[in-house]
Design an enzyme around this catalytic site. Structure first.
Site, PDB file in Angstrom:
ATOM      1  N   TYR A 198       0.823  -1.211   0.000  1.00 40.96           N
ATOM      2  CA  TYR A 198       0.000   0.000   0.000  1.00 40.96           C
ATOM      3  C   TYR A 198       0.862   1.268   0.000  1.00 40.96           C
ATOM      4  CZ  TYR A 198      -4.724  -1.869   0.743  1.00 40.96           C
ATOM      5  OH  TYR A 198      -5.943  -2.473   0.595  1.00 40.96           O
ATOM      6  N   LYS A 246       3.027 -15.251   1.565  1.00 43.45           N
ATOM      7  CA  LYS A 246       3.216 -15.932   0.276  1.00 43.45           C
ATOM      8  C   LYS A 246       4.708 -16.194   0.133  1.00 43.45           C
ATOM      9  CE  LYS A 246       1.630 -17.456  -3.693  1.00 43.45           C
ATOM     10  NZ  LYS A 246       0.801 -18.677  -3.797  1.00 43.45           N
ATOM     11  N   ASP A 259      -3.121 -18.157  -0.499  1.00 44.33           N
ATOM     12  CA  ASP A 259      -4.125 -18.838  -1.338  1.00 44.33           C
ATOM     13  C   ASP A 259      -4.782 -19.980  -0.550  1.00 44.33           C
ATOM     14  OD1 ASP A 259      -1.624 -20.061  -1.379  1.00 44.33           O
ATOM     15  OD2 ASP A 259      -1.754 -20.724  -3.461  1.00 44.33           O
ATOM     16  N   ASP A 300      -6.368  -7.126   3.842  1.00 40.51           N
ATOM     17  CA  ASP A 300      -7.504  -6.432   3.229  1.00 40.51           C
ATOM     18  C   ASP A 300      -8.448  -7.464   2.624  1.00 40.51           C
ATOM     19  OD1 ASP A 300      -9.033  -4.272   2.163  1.00 40.51           O
ATOM     20  OD2 ASP A 300      -8.092  -4.631   0.215  1.00 40.51           O
ATOM     21  N   ASP A 335     -12.250  -9.118   4.352  1.00 40.07           N
ATOM     22  CA  ASP A 335     -13.556  -9.072   3.677  1.00 40.07           C
ATOM     23  C   ASP A 335     -14.153 -10.470   3.574  1.00 40.07           C
ATOM     24  OD1 ASP A 335     -13.490  -6.327   3.277  1.00 40.07           O
ATOM     25  OD2 ASP A 335     -14.133  -6.465   1.182  1.00 40.07           O
TER      26      ASP A 335
END
Ligand code: IPM
Ligand code: MG
Length: 355
Positions: free
Chosen positions: A143, A189, A221, A245, A249
């Site tokens: 970000y 990751k 993943d 993020d 959600d």
């Protein structure tokens, strides 16, 4: 002793759910004998319209001299096509995160027994209470990493973590786990990304200071899949800005409604509290939004910033009672009868008064 709170209702449903949370605050101030000085400020699209910027200087000054920030929500289609630095998202929300160095975003995910049928997951998966927290790194990563750039033919961002950034967020996650079920799942990751390889190494080092906490690692993943298959496995999920993020959600979705989930963003001195859901422009101004996320964010603020633990617990109890008694705003009504946003605020206030 008075607590100074910057109140930033923002856009969309922000002002109406904020009004309910402030009603609740008034009730607990009286009941638990503490005082808050509230100062309202502008943020988001409404600030752009009134003052030409989504985070006006006046709001910055107000925030920097407050003990905590209580935020509603920001954004809406009206402001989507502004230059990026003037959008409510980048110029407002990301800018305030940067200004206050908000490094840890805490997003609890809880499925209430009574609201199980709101979850898209089947009863077979939800055979116990889902109750975990995502601890998302909020001040670094892709970000904010430099360089970033955008031309006609190329767009790029930099995903970068420094040791001290990872140490800080990992400690926040382990500290939280110590107050819960003492389990941390770190999501990265590391099979592909260098920033994740460092992340994993540093998280393991921090874990050595918390021998009681069990640590495991998942690739993002796999975590996205595991959240669907078996959310019961999680206690604290520790992850990077971008992965957090996305996963938060997903966590919200499995709980059935964004309208129930609060969040806290910890800074080194000043922290910010806001609902996890967005500004929901489609239902704004109709008095039908769910104020519970805002009210539970108030509880997080009272507890984390002001150590008013009793007041916070009473608010949570009142929300539980409201849900148990069958009071529902439209988003959690499962097609049954629903009450208005302001009525839900009143119901919760009354449960606190009666307790
Ligand atoms: C969130 C939001 C923000 C983010 C947006 C609005 C900039 O999605 O708080 O999760 O990406 O962090
Ligand atoms: Mg998000």
């Amino acid at each position: 002793m008075a607590y100074n709170i910057a109140v930033l209702p923002g856009d969309g449903i922000g002002p109406e759910v904020m009004a309910q949370a402030l009603k609740v605050l008034k009730v607990v101030e009286e009941k638990f004998n503490f005082k808050c000085n509230l100062t309202e400020g502008l943020i988001g699209g409404i600030a752009y319209d009134a003052a030409g910027h989504p985070l006006p200087e006046e709001t910055k000054e107000l925030c920097l001299k407050s003990d905590a920030i209580f935020l509603g929500s920001i954004g809406g289609p009206k402001w989507d096509n502004l230059p990026p630095e003037l959008t409510p998202e980048l110029g407002g929300l990301l800018a305030i995160r940067k200004l206050l160095k908000l490094y840890a975003n805490i997003r609890p995910a809880v499925i209430y027994e009574e609201l199980k049928e709101m979850s898209p997951l089947s009863a077979r998966v939800l055979n116990k209470k889902v109750d975990f927290v995502t601890v998302r790194e909020l001040a670094h990563g892709v970000y904010f990493g430099q360089p970033k750039g955008l031309t006609e033919d190329e767009g790029f961002d930099t995903m970068i973590y420094r040791r001290e950034n990872v140490e800080q967020i990992a400690k926040a996650a382990f500290d939280l786990a110590m107050k819960r079920d003492k389990r941390v799942t770190s999501v990265d990751k590391a099979n592909v990304l260098s920033s994740s390889k460092l992340w994993r190494k540093v998280v393991e080092e921090v874990a050595k200071d918390y021998p009681e906490v069990t640590l495991n690692h998942q690739y993002v993943d796999n975590a996205a899949m595991q959240l669907m298959l078996n959310p019961l496995q999680y206690d604290v999920i520790l992850t990077t800005n971008l992965f957090g993020d996305i996963l938060s959600d997903e966590s919200a979705a499995i709980c059935g409604s964004l309208g129930m989930l609060p969040s806290a963003s910890y800074g080194e001195k000043i922290s910010l509290y806001e609902p996890s859901g967005g500004s929901a422009p489609d239902i704004a101004g109709k008095d039908i939004a769910n104020p519970i996320a805002q009210i539970l964010s108030l509880a997080m603020m009272l507890e984390s910033s002001f150590s008013e633990d009793e007041a916070a617990q009473e608010i949570r109890n009142a929300v539980d009672k409201a849900v148990k008694s069958g009071k529902r705003t439209g988003d959690i009504a499962c097609g049954g009868p629903s009450i208005k946003c302001s009525e839900m605020g009143d119901v919760i206030c009354n449960f606190i008064k009666e307790a």
